[in-house]
Design an enzyme around this catalytic site. Structure first.
Site, mmCIF file in Angstrom:
data_model
loop_
_atom_site.group_PDB
_atom_site.id
_atom_site.type_symbol
_atom_site.label_atom_id
_atom_site.label_comp_id
_atom_site.label_asym_id
_atom_site.label_seq_id
_atom_site.Cartn_x
_atom_site.Cartn_y
_atom_site.Cartn_z
ATOM 1 N N VAL A 48 0.834 -1.204 0.000
ATOM 2 C CA VAL A 48 0.000 0.000 0.000
ATOM 3 C C VAL A 48 0.872 1.259 0.000
ATOM 4 O O VAL A 48 0.358 2.370 0.092
ATOM 5 C CB VAL A 48 -0.945 0.004 1.243
ATOM 6 N N HIS A 93 -4.455 -4.376 -2.296
ATOM 7 C CA HIS A 93 -4.806 -4.055 -0.907
ATOM 8 C C HIS A 93 -4.976 -2.551 -0.676
ATOM 9 O O HIS A 93 -4.958 -2.094 0.465
ATOM 10 C CB HIS A 93 -3.753 -4.618 0.064
ATOM 11 N N ASN A 133 13.000 -14.250 -3.073
ATOM 12 C CA ASN A 133 12.709 -14.055 -1.654
ATOM 13 C C ASN A 133 13.969 -14.379 -0.852
ATOM 14 O O ASN A 133 14.743 -15.241 -1.242
ATOM 15 C CB ASN A 133 11.557 -14.980 -1.220
ATOM 16 N N VAL A 134 14.135 -13.723 0.268
ATOM 17 C CA VAL A 134 15.292 -14.038 1.123
ATOM 18 C C VAL A 134 15.098 -15.364 1.857
ATOM 19 O O VAL A 134 16.071 -15.967 2.305
ATOM 20 C CB VAL A 134 15.602 -12.911 2.154
HETATM 21 P P1 OAD Z 1 5.135 -10.491 4.744
HETATM 22 O O1 OAD Z 1 5.739 -9.647 5.824
HETATM 23 O O2 OAD Z 1 4.177 -11.538 5.144
HETATM 24 O O3 OAD Z 1 6.294 -11.205 3.925
HETATM 25 C C1 OAD Z 1 7.395 -10.506 3.426
HETATM 26 C C2 OAD Z 1 8.235 -11.484 2.634
HETATM 27 O O4 OAD Z 1 9.315 -10.770 2.067
HETATM 28 C C3 OAD Z 1 8.832 -12.612 3.466
HETATM 29 O O5 OAD Z 1 8.615 -13.844 2.788
HETATM 30 C C4 OAD Z 1 10.322 -12.266 3.528
HETATM 31 O O6 OAD Z 1 11.125 -13.441 3.540
HETATM 32 C C5 OAD Z 1 10.510 -11.505 2.235
HETATM 33 N N1 OAD Z 1 11.593 -10.493 2.232
HETATM 34 C C6 OAD Z 1 11.964 -9.664 3.215
HETATM 35 N N2 OAD Z 1 12.929 -8.830 2.820
HETATM 36 C C7 OAD Z 1 13.192 -9.139 1.517
HETATM 37 C C8 OAD Z 1 14.086 -8.627 0.530
HETATM 38 N N3 OAD Z 1 14.907 -7.604 0.781
HETATM 39 N N4 OAD Z 1 14.078 -9.197 -0.699
HETATM 40 C C9 OAD Z 1 13.251 -10.246 -0.975
HETATM 41 N N5 OAD Z 1 12.384 -10.764 -0.082
HETATM 42 C C10 OAD Z 1 12.335 -10.213 1.135
HETATM 43 O O7 OAD Z 1 4.509 -9.479 3.662
HETATM 44 P P2 OAD Z 1 3.408 -9.784 2.533
HETATM 45 O O8 OAD Z 1 3.607 -11.117 1.944
HETATM 46 O O9 OAD Z 1 3.396 -8.617 1.651
HETATM 47 O O10 OAD Z 1 -2.162 -7.298 4.178
HETATM 48 O O11 OAD Z 1 2.098 -9.792 3.413
HETATM 49 C C11 OAD Z 1 0.874 -9.952 2.773
HETATM 50 C C12 OAD Z 1 -0.189 -9.133 3.452
HETATM 51 O O12 OAD Z 1 -0.208 -9.412 4.864
HETATM 52 C C13 OAD Z 1 0.049 -7.628 3.416
HETATM 53 O O13 OAD Z 1 -0.366 -7.033 2.205
HETATM 54 C C14 OAD Z 1 -0.786 -7.155 4.559
HETATM 55 C C15 OAD Z 1 -0.395 -8.177 5.595
HETATM 56 O O14 OAD Z 1 -1.317 -8.402 6.602
HETATM 57 C C16 OAD Z 1 -3.064 -6.378 4.524
HETATM 58 O O15 OAD Z 1 -2.760 -5.413 5.189
HETATM 59 C C17 OAD Z 1 -4.420 -6.668 4.013
#
Ligand code: OAD
Length: 252
Positions: free
Chosen positions: A105, A121, A223-224
């Site tokens: 967002v 979202h 992904n890391v």
């Molecule tokens: P998450 O916090 O669940 O996941 C972030 C992902 O990014 C993890 O799998 C990490 O391993 C990876 N990661 C972190 N740093 C990284 C980097 N520098 N390069 C590559 N990968 C990296 O976030 P989302 O999957 O976006 O929803 O979460 C999904 C939804 O959950 C969000 O949109 C939000 C949240 O609740 C709502 O607010 C509706």
């Protein structure tokens, strides 16, 4: 450490593809200093979503919810797009049909120059009527909009007399139907899907790679860490999005 062989293999797959798309999550903005949700410093480790990100929480304590969103806006305002966002913005030139589906967002894809972005979202900078009277305003830094009136608690109020709220999807709410329908249609018809920086846990957005896989597309995860998608992805590139995406761009 970027796996050069895997990057070269993905470069070949991407070179041969016409319809390429990407889906991104909080991980792509992590290198810009925007906290993720589920990582070691993730927002959901420090805060309870039911207190801050549900319609019930807003109904019970709108001041607390606005305080949290104003804090997040301030963090995001300080952030700059990173080389991962920048590389994805250039993919639009490489593949004329390239589109980006983001769960984020923060608006950083737009700030990096991407123009075809589907925000499933919502967007934290947009403020809308909680009663859905139709009022919506862009409050991003520098937006040329009149400030909205505030009540005596400092909370923004709508022209219709209702409360204003951030235009983001909260837990228990449906996603914007047009956005998610478009995201699913793209997944159904793409040849290569890049899945960047998402834990692939939150549905319906997490269904995007599943639909692409079901339709025969090549799915490349960046992904890391490993996620529930890793074992099903065709290629899993382990590392920072801000390093892997530019490397991928260089290999195409
Ligand atoms: P998450 O916090 O669940 O996941 C972030 C992902 O990014 C993890 O799998 C990490 O391993 C990876 N990661 C972190 N740093 C990284 C980097 N520098 N390069 C590559 N990968 C990296 O976030 P989302 O999957 O976006 O929803 O979460 C999904 C939804 O959950 C969000 O949109 C939000 C949240 O609740 C709502 O607010 C509706």
């Amino acid at each position: 450490m970027v796996d050069r062989d895997a990057i070269e293999r993905c470069g070949r797959l991407l070179r041969e593809a016409g319809r390429v798309m990407a889906t991104t999550g909080a991980g792509i903005s992590a290198e810009s200093g925007v906290p993720t949700f589920r990582g070691p410093d993730g927002l959901w480790r420090r805060y309870r979503p039911e207190d801050l990100a549900t319609p019930e929480a807003f109904g019970a304590n709108p001041a607390l919810v606005w305080e949290w969103y104003r804090w997040r806006r301030a963090r995001i305002a300080e952030a700059r797009p990173n080389p991962g966002h920048d590389a994805l913005s250039r993919f639009e030139r490489r593949w004329p049909a390239f589109e980006l589906v983001t769960q984020n967002v923060d608006g950083l894809h737009h700030r990096a120059g991407s123009t075809r972005v589907i925000e499933v979202h919502g967007n934290i900078w947009r403020t809308r009527c909680a009663r859905r009277c139709g009022f919506s305003i862009d409050e991003s830094p520098g937006a040329a909009t009149e400030p909205v009136p505030l009540d005596d608690r400092g909370l923004p109020v709508c022209q219709c007399g209702g409360m204003l709220r951030p235009d983001v999807t909260w837990f228990g709410e449906a996603l914007d139907a047009q956005a998610i329908t478009r995201a699913f249609a793209l997944a159904e018809s793409c040849e290569v899907l890049l899945v960047v920086g998402t834990s692939s846990l939150v549905y319906p957005a997490a269904a995007v790679p599943e639909i692409a896989l079901g339709a025969g597309a090549t799915v490349i995860e960046i992904n890391v860490d490993a996620t529930p998608l890793t074992s099903r992805a065709d290629v899993s590139l382990r590392g920072l999005a801000g390093e892997i995406l530019p490397a991928l761009e260089g290999a195409v």
